[in-house]
Design a protein around this motif. Structure first.
Motif, PDB file in Angstrom:
ATOM      1  N   LEU A   1       4.382   6.691   5.336  1.00  0.00           N
ATOM      2  CA  LEU A   1       4.753   7.196   4.013  1.00  0.00           C
ATOM      3  C   LEU A   1       3.575   7.926   3.375  1.00  0.00           C
ATOM      4  CD1 LEU A   1       6.713   4.113   2.634  1.00  0.00           C
ATOM      5  CD2 LEU A   1       7.638   6.129   3.775  1.00  0.00           C
ATOM      6  N   ASP A   2       3.857   8.686   2.352  1.00  0.00           N
ATOM      7  CA  ASP A   2       2.815   9.419   1.635  1.00  0.00           C
ATOM      8  C   ASP A   2       1.900   8.425   0.917  1.00  0.00           C
ATOM      9  OD1 ASP A   2       1.250  11.215   0.279  1.00  0.00           O
ATOM     10  OD2 ASP A   2       2.808  11.822  -1.151  1.00  0.00           O
ATOM     11  N   ARG A   3       0.616   8.444   1.311  1.00  0.00           N
ATOM     12  CA  ARG A   3      -0.344   7.506   0.718  1.00  0.00           C
ATOM     13  C   ARG A   3      -1.425   8.253  -0.068  1.00  0.00           C
ATOM     14  NH1 ARG A   3       0.371   5.876   6.005  1.00  0.00           N
ATOM     15  NH2 ARG A   3      -1.698   6.577   6.676  1.00  0.00           N
ATOM     16  N   SER A   4      -1.177   9.527  -0.374  1.00  0.00           N
ATOM     17  CA  SER A   4      -2.168  10.317  -1.099  1.00  0.00           C
ATOM     18  C   SER A   4      -2.373   9.738  -2.500  1.00  0.00           C
ATOM     19  CB  SER A   4      -1.715  11.775  -1.200  1.00  0.00           C
ATOM     20  OG  SER A   4      -0.465  11.887  -1.851  1.00  0.00           O
ATOM     21  N   GLY A   5      -3.635   9.691  -2.906  1.00  0.00           N
ATOM     22  CA  GLY A   5      -3.948   9.176  -4.239  1.00  0.00           C
ATOM     23  C   GLY A   5      -4.025   7.673  -4.326  1.00  0.00           C
TER      24      GLY A   5
ATOM     25  N   ARG B   1      -8.506  -4.418   1.461  1.00  0.00           N
ATOM     26  CA  ARG B   1      -8.085  -5.585   2.241  1.00  0.00           C
ATOM     27  C   ARG B   1      -8.884  -6.829   1.843  1.00  0.00           C
ATOM     28  NH1 ARG B   1     -11.267  -2.498   5.630  1.00  0.00           N
ATOM     29  NH2 ARG B   1     -13.129  -3.559   6.438  1.00  0.00           N
ATOM     30  N   PHE B   2      -8.236  -7.978   2.027  1.00  0.00           N
ATOM     31  CA  PHE B   2      -8.829  -9.275   1.703  1.00  0.00           C
ATOM     32  C   PHE B   2      -8.738 -10.178   2.926  1.00  0.00           C
ATOM     33  CE2 PHE B   2      -7.695  -7.399  -2.261  1.00  0.00           C
ATOM     34  CZ  PHE B   2      -8.580  -7.898  -3.208  1.00  0.00           C
ATOM     35  N   PRO B   3      -9.760 -10.985   3.206  1.00  0.00           N
ATOM     36  CA  PRO B   3      -9.687 -11.902   4.351  1.00  0.00           C
ATOM     37  C   PRO B   3      -8.651 -12.996   4.113  1.00  0.00           C
ATOM     38  CG  PRO B   3     -11.670 -12.338   3.056  1.00  0.00           C
ATOM     39  CD  PRO B   3     -11.060 -11.079   2.506  1.00  0.00           C
ATOM     40  N   ASN B   4      -8.013 -13.394   5.210  1.00  0.00           N
ATOM     41  CA  ASN B   4      -7.060 -14.521   5.193  1.00  0.00           C
ATOM     42  C   ASN B   4      -5.825 -14.269   4.338  1.00  0.00           C
ATOM     43  OD1 ASN B   4      -8.915 -15.978   6.790  1.00  0.00           O
ATOM     44  ND2 ASN B   4      -9.994 -16.670   4.944  1.00  0.00           N
ATOM     45  N   GLN B   5      -5.551 -13.020   4.012  1.00  0.00           N
ATOM     46  CA  GLN B   5      -4.346 -12.689   3.254  1.00  0.00           C
ATOM     47  C   GLN B   5      -3.408 -11.927   4.193  1.00  0.00           C
ATOM     48  OE1 GLN B   5      -4.134 -13.531  -0.274  1.00  0.00           O
ATOM     49  NE2 GLN B   5      -5.960 -14.670   0.292  1.00  0.00           N
TER      50      GLN B   5
ATOM     51  N   MET C   1       1.831  -2.928   6.098  1.00  0.00           N
ATOM     52  CA  MET C   1       2.770  -2.233   6.972  1.00  0.00           C
ATOM     53  C   MET C   1       3.774  -1.371   6.212  1.00  0.00           C
ATOM     54  SD  MET C   1       5.347  -3.761   9.881  1.00  0.00           S
ATOM     55  CE  MET C   1       4.060  -4.278  10.981  1.00  0.00           C
ATOM     56  N   VAL C   2       4.094  -1.766   4.979  1.00  0.00           N
ATOM     57  CA  VAL C   2       5.097  -0.996   4.245  1.00  0.00           C
ATOM     58  C   VAL C   2       4.611   0.418   3.936  1.00  0.00           C
ATOM     59  CG1 VAL C   2       6.139  -3.054   3.214  1.00  0.00           C
ATOM     60  CG2 VAL C   2       4.335  -1.854   1.990  1.00  0.00           C
ATOM     61  N   ALA C   3       3.303   0.655   4.063  1.00  0.00           N
ATOM     62  CA  ALA C   3       2.760   1.988   3.808  1.00  0.00           C
ATOM     63  C   ALA C   3       2.813   2.891   5.028  1.00  0.00           C
ATOM     64  CB  ALA C   3       1.308   1.873   3.339  1.00  0.00           C
TER      65      ALA C   3
ATOM     66  N   ALA D   1      -2.268   0.389  12.218  1.00  0.00           N
ATOM     67  CA  ALA D   1      -2.196   0.133  10.782  1.00  0.00           C
ATOM     68  C   ALA D   1      -2.864   1.260   9.994  1.00  0.00           C
ATOM     69  CB  ALA D   1      -2.867  -1.193  10.452  1.00  0.00           C
ATOM     70  N   PRO D   2      -2.371   1.542   8.785  1.00  0.00           N
ATOM     71  CA  PRO D   2      -3.038   2.515   7.915  1.00  0.00           C
ATOM     72  C   PRO D   2      -4.476   2.089   7.607  1.00  0.00           C
ATOM     73  CG  PRO D   2      -0.833   2.022   7.109  1.00  0.00           C
ATOM     74  CD  PRO D   2      -1.123   1.037   8.209  1.00  0.00           C
ATOM     75  N   GLU D   3      -5.297   3.037   7.246  1.00  0.00           N
ATOM     76  CA  GLU D   3      -6.712   2.776   6.966  1.00  0.00           C
ATOM     77  C   GLU D   3      -6.871   1.960   5.689  1.00  0.00           C
ATOM     78  OE1 GLU D   3     -10.851   5.334   6.198  1.00  0.00           O
ATOM     79  OE2 GLU D   3      -9.013   6.334   6.877  1.00  0.00           O
ATOM     80  N   THR D   4      -7.827   1.043   5.728  1.00  0.00           N
ATOM     81  CA  THR D   4      -8.114   0.209   4.557  1.00  0.00           C
ATOM     82  C   THR D   4      -9.610   0.200   4.271  1.00  0.00           C
ATOM     83  OG1 THR D   4      -8.385  -1.812   5.867  1.00  0.00           O
ATOM     84  CG2 THR D   4      -6.161  -1.308   5.057  1.00  0.00           C
TER      85      THR D   4
END
Length: 325
Positions: free
Chosen positions: A262-266, A271-275, A257-259, A309-312
């Motif tokens: 915000l600029d996420r270029s580069g 993602r990890f399960p259960n985290q 969520m902190v992303a 949510a942002p793409e993962t």
């Protein structure tokens, strides 16, 4: 010494309560917006007026004496009752705006609060808001000190809150590994599929810290998933952490969520399960169904449902196995 209730002031009792909760004069002074010498002076007056020491002064903390332990629940009850009286009387103040204090970590204030407050104002509530950005432990301190009525934080980012607070679930936010986009992990089957330079980059950890619990969790995670890592930088700003990742300085474990926004270029997020971290609104029990707090909680729940949510990208199986192990 004969004690008269006239010897005690509400200000002194609030100071006593704050010191008892925070365990140090420095934290209590910050919590109440006082200088430490002023706080110490008022606490000394209270002990003089009660005729007994209320705290045992230790090197690293203020510990309640037997008399202090007796007084604390009495003061808590008194302050809670006074707070309920103040809040109840506000409904009779026609034409006056009510102020609601809200404290939370940066990402939750940025993502959930704007839409929730817009809904509240659109509904015609005569409100204004005192918004405090804070680390998780500070959010609890503000709630205990009654500076705010609602706290926004991850339920697993702090020790369990005391009796009198209700956790209202809002959403689940996954932890992700932020990696420079040039470092492609999707097709790898082991770390040996990476070049020596890429392995070195993967093992450079940027520690994004916004609370003791999160810091401890991230250290444990790095030890399991990247056992050969070393900390190359520590920061409390997500913008700084992502700039470091984008420039190829290393990788960073962070809540997704902190992303948001915000600029996420580069940067690629794996993602990890259960985290996950469970995002909650922490509310004193007496306000859960009282207006306008109940409407604000409803607005926060609505904002959480609308969050995108942002793409993962799914982490490779060999990293997932380490994370789950």
């Amino acid at each position: 010494m004969t004690l008269s209730t006239r010897d005690l002031t509400l200000h002194q009792l609030k100071i006593f309560w704050a010191v008892a909760q925070s365990k140090t004069l420095t934290k209590a002074a910050k919590q109440l917006g006082l200088t430490q010498p002023s706080l110490s002076q008022q606490l000394a007056k209270l002990e003089t007026n009660t005729g007994t020491l209320l705290f045992e002064r230790r090197a690293s903390e203020m510990a309640l004496t037997e008399a202090g332990g007796y007084l604390l629940p009495k003061v808590e009850h008194l302050l809670r009752t006074l707070g309920e009286v103040e809040d109840g009387l506000q409904q009779f103040q026609d034409g006056k705006r009510m102020t609601i204090g809200i404290a939370g970590v940066n990402s939750l204030l940025r993502v959930l609060l704007p839409q929730a407050l817009a809904d509240m104002l659109d509904s015609g509530h005569a409100l204004d808001f005192d918004i405090l950005e804070a680390a998780p432990n500070e959010v609890l301190e503000y709630l205990y000190a009654r500076r705010v009525k609602i706290g926004l934080l991850a339920a697993n980012s702090v020790a369990e809150a005391g009796v009198g607070f209700v956790q209202v679930p809002l959403l689940e936010d996954p932890y992700v590994l932020a990696v420079p986009s040039s470092l492609k992990l999707e097709a790898t089957r082991s770390i040996d599929d990476l070049s020596a330079e890429q392995q070195a980059q993967l093992n450079r950890a940027i520690q994004f810290s916004f609370g003791t619990q999160h810091t401890n969790q991230s250290i444990d995670w790095y030890d399991r998933v990247l056992p050969d890592h070393y900390i190359t930088a520590r920061c409390r700003s997500f913008e700084t952490a992502m700039a470091l990742v984008s420039a190829g300085n290393g990788v960073c474990l962070t809540p997704l969520m902190v992303a948001h926004g915000l600029d996420r270029s580069g940067v690629t997020f794996y993602r990890f399960p259960n985290q996950i971290r469970r995002i909650v609104a922490l509310v004193p029990t007496q306000y859960l169904r009282a207006e306008p707090y109940a409407s604000l909680i409803g607005a926060l729940e609505k904002a959480a449902k609308g969050y995108q949510a942002p793409e993962t990208v799914g982490a490779p199986e060999w990293l997932v196995a380490r994370a789950l192990g």
